[in-house]
Design an enzyme around this catalytic site. Structure first.
Site, mmCIF file in Angstrom:
data_model
loop_
_atom_site.group_PDB
_atom_site.id
_atom_site.type_symbol
_atom_site.label_atom_id
_atom_site.label_comp_id
_atom_site.label_asym_id
_atom_site.label_seq_id
_atom_site.Cartn_x
_atom_site.Cartn_y
_atom_site.Cartn_z
ATOM 1 N N GLU A 45 -24.804 -18.600 -14.154
ATOM 2 C CA GLU A 45 -24.034 -17.537 -13.488
ATOM 3 C C GLU A 45 -24.792 -17.044 -12.270
ATOM 4 O OE1 GLU A 45 -23.609 -14.431 -16.400
ATOM 5 O OE2 GLU A 45 -22.584 -15.761 -17.808
ATOM 6 N N TYR A 84 -20.438 -9.406 -17.366
ATOM 7 C CA TYR A 84 -21.014 -10.687 -17.793
ATOM 8 C C TYR A 84 -21.608 -10.706 -19.196
ATOM 9 C CZ TYR A 84 -24.951 -8.100 -15.794
ATOM 10 O OH TYR A 84 -25.856 -7.123 -15.483
ATOM 11 N N GLU A 141 -22.522 -5.707 -13.974
ATOM 12 C CA GLU A 141 -23.266 -5.207 -12.815
ATOM 13 C C GLU A 141 -22.345 -4.413 -11.898
ATOM 14 O OE1 GLU A 141 -26.322 -6.143 -13.244
ATOM 15 O OE2 GLU A 141 -27.399 -6.006 -11.336
ATOM 16 N N ASP A 193 -26.845 -8.763 -7.366
ATOM 17 C CA ASP A 193 -27.858 -7.789 -6.976
ATOM 18 C C ASP A 193 -27.247 -6.385 -6.975
ATOM 19 O OD1 ASP A 193 -30.309 -6.975 -6.252
ATOM 20 O OD2 ASP A 193 -30.245 -7.746 -4.198
ATOM 21 N N CYS A 248 -59.233 18.054 0.822
ATOM 22 C CA CYS A 248 -58.381 17.356 1.800
ATOM 23 C C CYS A 248 -56.901 17.521 1.413
ATOM 24 C CB CYS A 248 -58.758 15.877 1.848
ATOM 25 S SG CYS A 248 -57.643 14.939 2.915
ATOM 26 N N LYS A 291 -26.712 -14.273 -10.265
ATOM 27 C CA LYS A 291 -27.427 -13.038 -10.599
ATOM 28 C C LYS A 291 -27.052 -12.022 -9.529
ATOM 29 C CE LYS A 291 -31.910 -11.216 -11.937
ATOM 30 N NZ LYS A 291 -31.763 -9.981 -11.221
ATOM 31 N N SER A 327 -33.509 -6.674 -20.174
ATOM 32 C CA SER A 327 -33.405 -7.407 -18.914
ATOM 33 C C SER A 327 -33.847 -8.853 -19.183
ATOM 34 C CB SER A 327 -34.201 -6.742 -17.812
ATOM 35 O OG SER A 327 -35.557 -6.860 -18.089
ATOM 36 N N LEU A 328 -33.978 -9.638 -18.131
ATOM 37 C CA LEU A 328 -34.262 -11.065 -18.328
ATOM 38 C C LEU A 328 -35.619 -11.423 -17.738
ATOM 39 C CD1 LEU A 328 -30.798 -12.487 -17.218
ATOM 40 C CD2 LEU A 328 -31.610 -12.156 -19.534
ATOM 41 N N GLU A 341 3.917 1.629 -1.165
ATOM 42 C CA GLU A 341 4.510 1.862 -2.491
ATOM 43 C C GLU A 341 3.467 2.455 -3.439
ATOM 44 O OE1 GLU A 341 7.860 -1.511 -3.324
ATOM 45 O OE2 GLU A 341 5.835 -2.210 -2.863
ATOM 46 N N CYS A 366 -58.214 15.196 7.367
ATOM 47 C CA CYS A 366 -59.130 16.347 7.428
ATOM 48 C C CYS A 366 -60.381 16.046 8.258
ATOM 49 C CB CYS A 366 -59.517 16.795 6.019
ATOM 50 S SG CYS A 366 -60.605 15.630 5.196
ATOM 51 N N ASP A 374 0.833 -1.208 0.000
ATOM 52 C CA ASP A 374 0.000 0.000 0.000
ATOM 53 C C ASP A 374 0.863 1.251 0.000
ATOM 54 O OD1 ASP A 374 -2.073 -1.699 0.098
ATOM 55 O OD2 ASP A 374 -2.781 -1.132 2.108
ATOM 56 N N CYS A 401 -61.623 10.763 7.980
ATOM 57 C CA CYS A 401 -60.310 10.913 7.340
ATOM 58 C C CYS A 401 -59.258 11.264 8.398
ATOM 59 C CB CYS A 401 -60.388 12.014 6.281
ATOM 60 S SG CYS A 401 -58.780 12.432 5.601
ATOM 61 N N LYS A 442 -27.918 -19.044 -19.293
ATOM 62 C CA LYS A 442 -27.781 -18.531 -20.662
ATOM 63 C C LYS A 442 -27.364 -19.652 -21.610
ATOM 64 C CE LYS A 442 -26.024 -14.153 -18.870
ATOM 65 N NZ LYS A 442 -24.858 -13.294 -18.647
ATOM 66 N N ARG A 459 -28.459 1.462 -17.357
ATOM 67 C CA ARG A 459 -29.418 0.856 -18.279
ATOM 68 C C ARG A 459 -30.576 1.804 -18.600
ATOM 69 N NH1 ARG A 459 -33.463 -3.136 -19.433
ATOM 70 N NH2 ARG A 459 -34.799 -2.659 -17.691
ATOM 71 N N CYS A 499 -62.043 9.317 1.389
ATOM 72 C CA CYS A 499 -62.300 10.649 1.925
ATOM 73 C C CYS A 499 -62.894 11.440 0.771
ATOM 74 C CB CYS A 499 -60.992 11.294 2.402
ATOM 75 S SG CYS A 499 -61.187 13.060 2.698
ATOM 76 N N LYS A 506 -35.072 -16.675 -9.781
ATOM 77 C CA LYS A 506 -34.975 -15.874 -8.550
ATOM 78 C C LYS A 506 -35.134 -16.782 -7.339
ATOM 79 C CE LYS A 506 -35.237 -11.706 -8.600
ATOM 80 N NZ LYS A 506 -35.991 -10.608 -9.103
HETATM 81 S S1 IVH Z 1 -27.333 -10.969 -18.471
HETATM 82 C C1 IVH Z 1 -29.109 -9.761 -22.445
HETATM 83 N N1 IVH Z 1 -26.103 -11.869 -16.347
HETATM 84 O O1 IVH Z 1 -30.172 -8.948 -13.908
HETATM 85 C C2 IVH Z 1 -28.453 -10.171 -21.192
HETATM 86 N N2 IVH Z 1 -27.683 -10.120 -16.032
HETATM 87 O O2 IVH Z 1 -33.046 -9.393 -14.768
HETATM 88 C C3 IVH Z 1 -28.713 -9.259 -20.078
HETATM 89 N N3 IVH Z 1 -27.873 -9.331 -13.720
HETATM 90 O O3 IVH Z 1 -30.584 -6.284 -16.172
HETATM 91 C C4 IVH Z 1 -28.254 -9.501 -18.741
HETATM 92 N N4 IVH Z 1 -26.374 -10.696 -12.853
HETATM 93 O O4 IVH Z 1 -28.823 -6.040 -14.299
HETATM 94 C C5 IVH Z 1 -27.007 -10.995 -16.810
HETATM 95 N N5 IVH Z 1 -24.898 -12.744 -14.580
HETATM 96 C C6 IVH Z 1 -25.783 -11.883 -15.032
HETATM 97 C C7 IVH Z 1 -26.457 -10.966 -14.185
HETATM 98 C C8 IVH Z 1 -27.403 -10.101 -14.732
HETATM 99 C C9 IVH Z 1 -27.225 -9.708 -12.602
HETATM 100 C C10 IVH Z 1 -28.937 -8.316 -13.753
HETATM 101 C C11 IVH Z 1 -28.829 -7.306 -14.875
HETATM 102 C C12 IVH Z 1 -30.061 -7.495 -15.701
HETATM 103 C C13 IVH Z 1 -30.991 -8.157 -14.742
HETATM 104 C C14 IVH Z 1 -31.959 -9.033 -15.512
#
Ligand code: IVH
Length: 667
Positions: free
Chosen positions: A112, A221, A169, A116, A427, A114, A83-84, A36, A407, A34, A404, A286, A135, A422, A310
């Site tokens: 992979e 990703y 992400e 957060d 109000c 997901k 998004s997915l 250096e 009021c 650190d 209410c 994927k 996004r 109400c 999820k």
């Molecule tokens: S792939 C077209 N991979 O989840 C491919 N998304 O519900 C688009 N996310 O908007 C996304 N981990 O913000 C991908 N390993 C992962 C992810 C990931 C988190 C988020 C991302 C996306 C949302 C989809």
């Protein structure tokens, strides 16, 4: 040291520091101590101060933050950021798998984590980070380069001098949130709710010092353009991005075939989830082959080759301390559970809606009950049930109120409906709520006019009605003098209000808050009635005979547009210059752009030419490559060519960078 010598040393130090960052933040490996590191960084800072001609916004010295922007520029994604689709159980995963097999594909999947956090798009030109964007709505995001530069795992320079976009992400490690919340508790500041909001809040700061302090991190990703690099599988694209210097979660990912292997992965991840230093809320699956991905294609919202599984919602027990009532913009009364604060899926829950009297009775809730809470969807907390076996006898029965809470007017319940209302049009709670709704994101989307500010402005008497919003400029000085507002933030607020006048008719209609009219119905209606006059002139039958509009909605619409007060208000809004016509599905309109012919010359620092053309075209403008008498406007950047001379010769209107930047930022 002379100038050229300094340049050599500066380049050397930047390379060294970038490399040390990469080893430490991406590979989790320390090359130098650190001390250096600090020494080299200080030497570089000194040299950059001494030789400002060699300073660069992409120098690793800029990672400490300090760059302050005045507003977020909008950025259009050349390839939409999709998004997915979420799935919640194995059957849904199996349906996904079966659908793919039906297409004669024998899929291998990459599973992979997901992560957060919030997704980000990173753009490099000749290997140098040029900008980073959120996004947003998938089509248009916001330029967050100043903050992303402070994230140490994001390379400012990658290992090849290529042009590339990668996506991933941005997240906040669990420990960072814990520490931040400890500090906030001591200072008496409100706690940050979860890692996702905390990361998003840090990225949405104008001052990059704050993002720098938040110690954000990334996992990359997704490569939107794999074909440009002759890549055949998603796995290869991850390897490719990792080799360029991005932080890719290679150890977490697994290549699987078939349901059994997918299930094993989910089980394994579920086991170790809580021990990870960052939050994950599911698993992304994927299709690996890019040819198969191509074959499967996309819907308007999602790729058909990937899903997000999820994790099931976690249920937590707590005490129902009280039931309090709030008044919505339509006057609807909602009972809300006041809970002993508990953490559910990483965020603190203190309240949950109980919808209406019948709902509370159906759940047989008593004040003092032990209740289980879970997150419905993934954000809205829900009271699942009272634990009857935990009752002690000291619980108090729930009593619906008759007046209410704001009021004190008597409440009414319409025939066959569950909600109490109400009925007092004056109000204050209703008024504030309707103003909040008008300014909200899906309505007029006025940045800076959030709930608390509207409440303040209402209580101060500055905004009582919707048209008052548009006369707020007369209180500019008063606002500046108020605590917490500065010159700049007041001006930003006033210009956001002004910009919102150009919002679409569907947003305005939704913003009016007519009972039962959501954003989708609003769009449906403006397509039929075309402009505000169309609504004002429509009969009850006209509304009722419209497709998908039932008698209740028709009555609400008819009553709204025949109420004298509303008619006067709409006239005022018209006189103030709000958009009163439907401008078409995708045709956006801007007075200064629509129908105009543009020629672009020279370099603009805030946007590349191609993206600017796309924006102009999307607002109904036309672009051409040469200046002629037909050209309306020539946009001139740095080092303009002969087109600039020609424009002057033909007396054509010229816009400089500032002018076009102002317009683009207001879109
Ligand atoms: S792939 C077209 N991979 O989840 C491919 N998304 O519900 C688009 N996310 O908007 C996304 N981990 O913000 C991908 N390993 C992962 C992810 C990931 C988190 C988020 C991302 C996306 C949302 C989809």
């Amino acid at each position: 040291m002379e100038k050229n010598e300094a340049k050599i040393r500066i380049d050397y130090l930047r390379e060294l520091i970038n490399n040390a960052n990469y080893e430490y933040y991406v590979l989790d490996n320390s090359l130098i101590t650190d001390q250096e590191f600090d020494k080299y960084l200080r030497e570089l800072e000194n040299l950059e101060n001494k030789f400002p001609e060699w300073d660069s916004p992409m120098s690793p010295t800029k990672r400490v933050g300090g760059e302050v922007i005045d507003r977020f520029k909008k950025v259009r994604h050349k390839i939409p950021m999709l998004s997915l689709p979420d799935v919640f159980d194995l059957t849904e995963i199996e349906n996904f798998h079966t659908r793919i097999v039906k297409e004669n594909i024998s899929p291998t999947y990459v599973c992979e984590y997901k992560i957060d956090g919030l997704s980000v798009s990173l753009h490099y030109e000749k290997g140098i980070l040029v900008f980073a964007a959120t996004r947003g709505d998938g089509i248009t995001g916001e330029d967050i380069t100043h903050n992303v530069k402070t994230i140490k795992s994001v390379p400012l320079k990658i290992k090849e001098p290529i042009d590339i976009e990668v996506r991933g992400e941005i997240y906040m490690p669990k420990k960072v949130l814990e520490k931040l919340n400890e500090e906030r508790k001591i200072k008496g500041e409100p706690l940050l709710q979860n890692v996702r909001n905390a990361a998003a809040g840090s990225i949405r700061q104008l001052d990059s010092k704050i993002a720098a302090e938040r110690k954000l991190d990334t996992w990359i990703y997704h490569l939107p353009n794999p074909e440009d690099y002759e890549i055949k599988t998603h796995e290869e694209s991850l390897e490719f991005m990792s080799n360029l210097g991005f932080k890719v979660n290679k150890n977490a990912n697994r290549l699987v075939k078939g349901m059994k292997e997918m299930q094993d992965y989910i089980e394994d991840v579920t086991q170790i989830r809580s021990s990870l230093p960052y939050e994950i809320d599911g698993i992304v699956i994927k299709v690996n082959s890019l040819d198969s991905q191509k074959k499967l294609g996309f819907t308007s919202k999602y790729p058909k080759w990937a899903i997000a599984y999820k994790f099931p919602a976690e249920e937590v027990l707590t005490v129902l301390k009280d039931i309090v009532f709030t008044v919505g913009r339509t006057g609807r009364i909602t009972p809300n559970a006041v809970l002993d604060p508990v953490i559910v899926m990483g965020s603190t829950v203190k309240r949950a809606t109980l919808h209406n009297e019948d709902y509370v009775k159906m759940k047989d809730l008593k004040i003092g009950d032990i209740v289980s809470i879970r997150k419905a969807g993934d954000v809205i907390p829900e009271v699942v049930e009272r634990k009857i076996e935990r009752r002690t006898g000291s619980e108090k029965d729930f009593q619906m109120i008759r007046n209410c809470p704001i009021c004190a007017s008597p409440l009414e319940k319409k025939k066959d409906q569950v909600d109490h209302y109400c009925m007092n049009p004056m109000c204050p709670a209703k008024k504030v709520e309707s103003l909040i709704h008008f300014c909200s994101r899906k309505a007029m989307n006025i940045e800076g006019l959030g709930e608390e500010i509207i409440e303040d402005l209402f209580n101060l008497g500055f905004i009582k009605t919707i048209p008052d919003i548009y006369s707020l400029d007369k209180y500019r000085q008063d606002l500046i003098e108020l605590e917490g507002y500065g010159n700049k933030s007041v001006d930003n607020l006033l210009s956001a209000i002004e910009d919102s006048k150009a919002s679409s008719l569907e947003r305005l209609l939704f913003g009016l808050g007519i009972s039962g009219i959501g954003d989708k119905t609003a769009l449906h209606l403006v397509k039929i009635f075309k402009n505000i006059a169309g609504f004002l002139n429509a009969s009850f039958e006209d509304f009722k005979n419209s497709k998908d509009i039932g008698p209740t909605l028709a009555e609400n619409l008819y009553n709204y547009f025949h109420d004298e007060k509303n008619i006067i208000m709409l006239k005022e809004l018209n006189d103030l210059g709000l958009t009163m016509n439907y401008l078409g599905d995708n045709e956006r309109h801007h007075d200064l752009i629509s129908g105009k012919r543009f020629v672009l010359t020279g370099t603009l620092s805030f946007i590349d030419r191609e993206s600017l053309s796309e924006i102009l075209i999307s607002y109904g403008g036309l672009t051409s490559s040469s200046v002629s008498k037909k050209t309306d406007i020539v946009i001139v950047g740095e080092n303009p060519g002969i087109k600039y001379e020609k424009a002057k010769e033909l007396n054509i209107e010229i816009w400089d960078e500032n002018k076009i930047k102002g317009i683009v930022n207001s879109l």
